[in-house]
Design a protein around this motif. Sequence first.
Motif, short mmCIF file in Angstrom:
data_model
loop_
_atom_site.label_atom_id
_atom_site.label_comp_id
_atom_site.label_asym_id
_atom_site.label_seq_id
_atom_site.Cartn_x
_atom_site.Cartn_y
_atom_site.Cartn_z
N VAL A 108 0.93 -1.27 -0.09
CA VAL A 108 -0.06 0.07 0.01
C VAL A 108 0.69 1.15 -0.02
O VAL A 108 0.67 2.40 -0.72
CB VAL A 108 -0.92 -0.03 1.05
N LEU A 109 2.00 1.22 0.92
CA LEU A 109 2.74 2.30 1.01
C LEU A 109 3.62 2.38 -0.34
O LEU A 109 3.64 3.51 -0.94
CB LEU A 109 3.88 2.26 1.85
N LEU A 110 4.01 1.62 -1.14
CA LEU A 110 4.60 1.57 -2.49
C LEU A 110 3.57 2.30 -3.21
O LEU A 110 3.98 3.16 -4.36
CB LEU A 110 5.08 0.12 -3.07
N LEU A 111 2.14 1.87 -3.40
CA LEU A 111 1.09 2.42 -4.35
C LEU A 111 1.22 4.06 -4.09
O LEU A 111 1.03 4.85 -4.87
CB LEU A 111 -0.11 1.56 -4.12
N LEU A 112 1.05 4.26 -2.51
CA LEU A 112 1.06 5.81 -2.32
C LEU A 112 2.19 6.35 -2.96
O LEU A 112 2.10 7.75 -3.25
CB LEU A 112 0.98 5.87 -0.84
N PHE A 113 3.36 5.91 -2.57
CA PHE A 113 4.65 6.43 -3.23
C PHE A 113 4.51 6.71 -4.67
O PHE A 113 5.05 7.68 -5.27
CB PHE A 113 5.89 5.84 -2.84
N LEU A 114 4.02 5.72 -5.34
CA LEU A 114 3.86 5.95 -7.06
C LEU A 114 2.85 7.01 -7.29
O LEU A 114 2.98 7.74 -8.15
CB LEU A 114 3.44 4.61 -7.46
N LEU A 115 1.98 7.14 -6.43
CA LEU A 115 0.76 8.09 -6.68
C LEU A 115 1.40 9.62 -6.42
O LEU A 115 1.27 10.75 -7.11
CB LEU A 115 -0.38 7.88 -5.81
N LEU A 116 2.26 9.45 -5.39
CA LEU A 116 2.79 10.73 -4.95
C LEU A 116 3.89 11.19 -6.36
O LEU A 116 4.08 12.64 -6.52
CB LEU A 116 3.62 10.70 -3.64
N GLY A 117 4.51 10.22 -6.60
CA GLY A 117 5.66 10.55 -7.80
C GLY A 117 4.91 10.86 -9.21
O GLY A 117 5.22 11.88 -9.94
N PHE A 118 3.54 10.37 -9.22
CA PHE A 118 2.77 10.81 -10.48
C PHE A 118 2.45 12.33 -10.35
O PHE A 118 2.37 13.06 -11.24
CB PHE A 118 1.62 9.94 -10.58
N LEU A 119 2.06 12.81 -8.95
CA LEU A 119 1.70 14.24 -8.74
C LEU A 119 2.77 14.89 -8.86
O LEU A 119 2.62 16.14 -9.39
CB LEU A 119 1.06 14.12 -7.31
N LEU A 120 3.81 14.28 -8.51
CA LEU A 120 5.24 15.33 -8.76
C LEU A 120 5.63 15.60 -10.05
O LEU A 120 5.91 16.60 -10.65
CB LEU A 120 6.31 15.07 -8.10
N LEU A 121 5.14 14.52 -10.94
CA LEU A 121 5.33 14.63 -12.41
C LEU A 121 4.47 15.83 -12.94
O LEU A 121 4.93 16.73 -13.74
CB LEU A 121 5.28 13.56 -13.12
N VAL A 122 3.41 15.79 -12.49
CA VAL A 122 2.04 16.58 -13.00
C VAL A 122 2.58 18.10 -12.61
O VAL A 122 2.41 18.94 -13.18
CB VAL A 122 0.86 16.15 -12.28
#
Length: 309
Positions: A108-122
């Motif tokens: 779950v934490l990995l998924l959260l980190f991936l979402l955060l990375g996507f937000l940072l790319l945005v």
Amino acid sequence: MRESRLLLLVLLFPLLSLRLLLLVLFLLFLLLGLLLLILLLLFLLLRLLLLVLLLPVLLLGFLLLVLLLLLLLLRLLLLVLLLLFLLLGFLLLVLLLLLLLLRLLLLVLLLLFLLLGFLLLVLLLLLLLLRLLLLVLLLLFLLLSFLLLVLLLLLLLLRLLLLVLLLLFLLLGFLLLVLLLLLLLLRLLLLVLLLLFLLLGFLLLVLLLLFLLLRLLLLVLLLLLLLLGTLGLALLLLGLSLFLLLGLLFVLLILLSISRSGGSDKTEQNCRGDDESESFHESYLTFPLTSVTPRFQRKRRKRCLTVSF
């Protein structure tokens, strides 16, 4: 001037909102760091629990050595050890369930980190768009070039910070992967320990069966020895009875031989007395001595022989 101020306020408003978003993200990252520290503490506690489990295993080995010396108390001690092994297996199953739960949390934490990375790319894309807008504004507003340059510098710094954050997130993802691998290794070790405990329980059951078989064999041997003892006693009694019978027969034969020898002597003496009396009577008869024919002598011999028999 008023219009320029209004334009500056309009331009600074998204920057301030971005700054607030970055502060919120920084707080989120601090919370994630705290969660990771808590997970590390949990892993250390699990490691201590495993060490504590290793100590009873060593104690069990020492108890097994003592049990080999005390063969009379094996049955009770083996039952106690079986109960302990079942409890340890239950604890290991509980630990496996906890490790699976931790693995799910890490996913779950990995998924959260991936979402955060996507937000940072945005956000990076938005910053690039803002940079283009600022360049257009620089061309449009030459008077406000100094302020715009300052803003560009700030944006560059923000970009660098975002890049640093991306690198940190990548490092965190790598660390999480390493932790997952360590958890998998711990799971494998726990499975190996479970297999070892099961093998020990099976060996203890085999030892119990062997001891029961040895006990049965000893009982059978005792029964055979008792039967052999009874048969030996019976044979001894039969031998003694036969020996006594043979002795009695031998004594009877000796007595019969003695009685026969005594009877033959008496019959010979009687025959001799009869012969002497007959010879004496014949000497006084009118017949001469030569008239005693051999026929009378044969009759006397036959009579003596029949009497002797």
